[in-house]
Enzyme design. Structure first.
Site, PDB file in Angstrom:
ATOM      1  CG  HIS A 182     -43.067  13.718 -19.738  1.00  0.00           C
ATOM      2  ND1 HIS A 182     -43.743  12.807 -20.535  1.00  0.00           N
ATOM      3  CD2 HIS A 182     -42.970  14.853 -20.459  1.00  0.00           C
ATOM      4  CE1 HIS A 182     -44.048  13.374 -21.691  1.00  0.00           C
ATOM      5  NE2 HIS A 182     -43.588  14.615 -21.668  1.00  0.00           N
ATOM      6  CG  HIS A 223     -46.167  14.932 -14.156  1.00  0.00           C
ATOM      7  ND1 HIS A 223     -44.810  14.909 -14.033  1.00  0.00           N
ATOM      8  CD2 HIS A 223     -46.451  14.450 -15.401  1.00  0.00           C
ATOM      9  CE1 HIS A 223     -44.271  14.432 -15.156  1.00  0.00           C
ATOM     10  NE2 HIS A 223     -45.244  14.152 -15.988  1.00  0.00           N
ATOM     11  CG  ASP A 268     -44.102   8.939 -18.298  1.00  0.00           C
ATOM     12  OD1 ASP A 268     -43.754  10.026 -18.811  1.00  0.00           O
ATOM     13  OD2 ASP A 268     -45.271   8.539 -18.265  1.00  0.00           O
ATOM     14  CG  ASP A 282     -44.819   9.321 -22.089  1.00  0.00           C
ATOM     15  OD1 ASP A 282     -44.047   8.444 -21.654  1.00  0.00           O
ATOM     16  OD2 ASP A 282     -45.173  10.303 -21.408  1.00  0.00           O
TER      17      ASP A 282
END
Length: 371
Positions: free
Chosen positions: A169, A131, A167, A250
């Protein structure tokens, strides 16, 4: 090719703060657990260097790197720096190692590109900070080590790079770095309607991005369908000479920051499938993961998979002791952990039906030119 593990002791005592999701130990757990299993000897371990500001500036702006360094020294930022660079926020707080820790992750990713010049396999669980933006922090990420790794791979001879991100995200920072690059394939499998709310099915990043947002309760059977119907054929058709897998932990059921329901078997199966493509360079990064037991078990299993090691049904006492020593303060799940978090690496499979929205997403992406 004997895999190499890039690690550092900086992760052992470093925390983003008492209530931050990244208060939990992760990389140190993988190091300790892998050694307790007899899987990580000195011949396969290399200490991660810390990247210098000039090396970070191959992608990040010098102004941002300087602001990050200064924030660690001062342990404070001005309102102007917070607004411009995203430092000192709830997600990206001020903490003692806020430059040194991400610079170590970035240093390992830059080194990985050099070490893979002539081919090989590298595992860097401290990486995967997808990110980070060119000029600001975001989503717990102060720097973007996947972007730096891919630039290093390219400087060291890799022409075509496939980046696969599983992931929970979306990899917004990596997409910012490589969207539209015809020699890079980006694939992201991430939870729909989850921060950072990017990576829509219709977002092709200028032609080289395959984004598949998946619904909550995404299960092992659905991930297998995505693996075989999207990830493998797209990567195979792209014919990369380097594969980078961001293996964020995650997306498993026990993680507090997603509503996906994978077991760690799904992650290991994706990795095995990518290994079978025989790209000359393979770099596996960490990423998200906020339950200390689930992330430690999953990422240790990644190391076992890379080495072709059998994962036992029950752990030997030294490995169990590593997991029993973990704590998860402030989390309800940490008050009474189930016994299998201590005694096993492998989760029970979490199968289910493949839902219509998954099949439709695969159908849409199969029409893209990258296949």
């Amino acid at each position: 090719m004997t895999p190499l593990f890039l690690g550092s002791e900086i992760y052992r005592g470093s925390s983003y703060g008492r209530w931050h999701p990244l208060r939990v130990p992760r990389v140190s757990t993988v190091m300790d657990l892998s050694r307790a299993m007899g899987w990580l000897g000195p011949d396969q371990y290399r200490n991660s260097p810390r990247a210098k500001p000039a090396a970070l500036a191959v992608w990040h702006t010098p102004e941002y790197v300087a602001a990050l360094e200064r924030a660690e020294v001062d342990q404070a930022v001005s309102d102007a720096v917070r607004t411009r660079h995203g430092l000192g926020t709830v997600s990206n707080p001020i903490y003692p190692e806020m430059f040194r820790r991400p610079a170590t992750a970035a240093g390992a990713s830059l080194l990985a590109g050099e070490l893979l010049k002539n081919g090989g396999v590298i595992y860097h669980p401290g990486g995967g900070t997808h990110h980070g933006m060119r000029d600001r922090a975001g989503g717990f990420c102060y720097l973007n080590d996947p972007v730096l790794a891919m630039l290093s791979l390219r400087r060291n001879g890799a022409r075509r790079i496939a980046y696969v991100d599983i992931d929970a995200h979306h990899c917004d920072g990596v997409e910012e770095g490589f969207a539209g690059d015809p020699d890079t394939l980006l694939i992201s499998i991430h939870e729909d309607r989850r921060w950072p709310f990017t990576g829509a099915l219709t977002d092709d990043g200028g032609g080289n991005c395959l984004n598949l947002p998946v619904p909550r309760d995404f299960n092992d059977t659905e991930m297998a369908a995505v693996r075989d119907g999207l990830i493998l054929p797209a990567v195979a058709a792209f014919r990369p000479d380097a594969i980078v897998l961001q293996c964020g932990a995650d997306a498993v059921t026990e993680d507090p920051l997603s509503r996906l329901t994978l077991s760690n078997n799904a992650h290991w199966a994706v990795l095995r499938a990518l290994m079978a493509l025989d790209a000359p360079r393979l770099l596996v990064l960490g990423g998200g993961g906020y339950n200390p037991w689930s992330v430690g078990r999953l990422w240790t299993g990644v190391w076992a998979t890379l080495n072709g090691l059998e994962i036992p049904k029950t752990l030997p006492p030294p490995a169990e002791a590593v997991l029993r020593a973990l704590t998860w303060e402030g989390a309800r799940a940490g008050r009474n952990p189930p016994s299998h978090w201590f005694t096993t690496l492998r989760d029970a499979p979490r199968p289910g039906r493949v839902r219509t929205e998954i099949l439709e997403g695969l159908r849409v992406l199969a029409t893209r030119d990258m296949f």
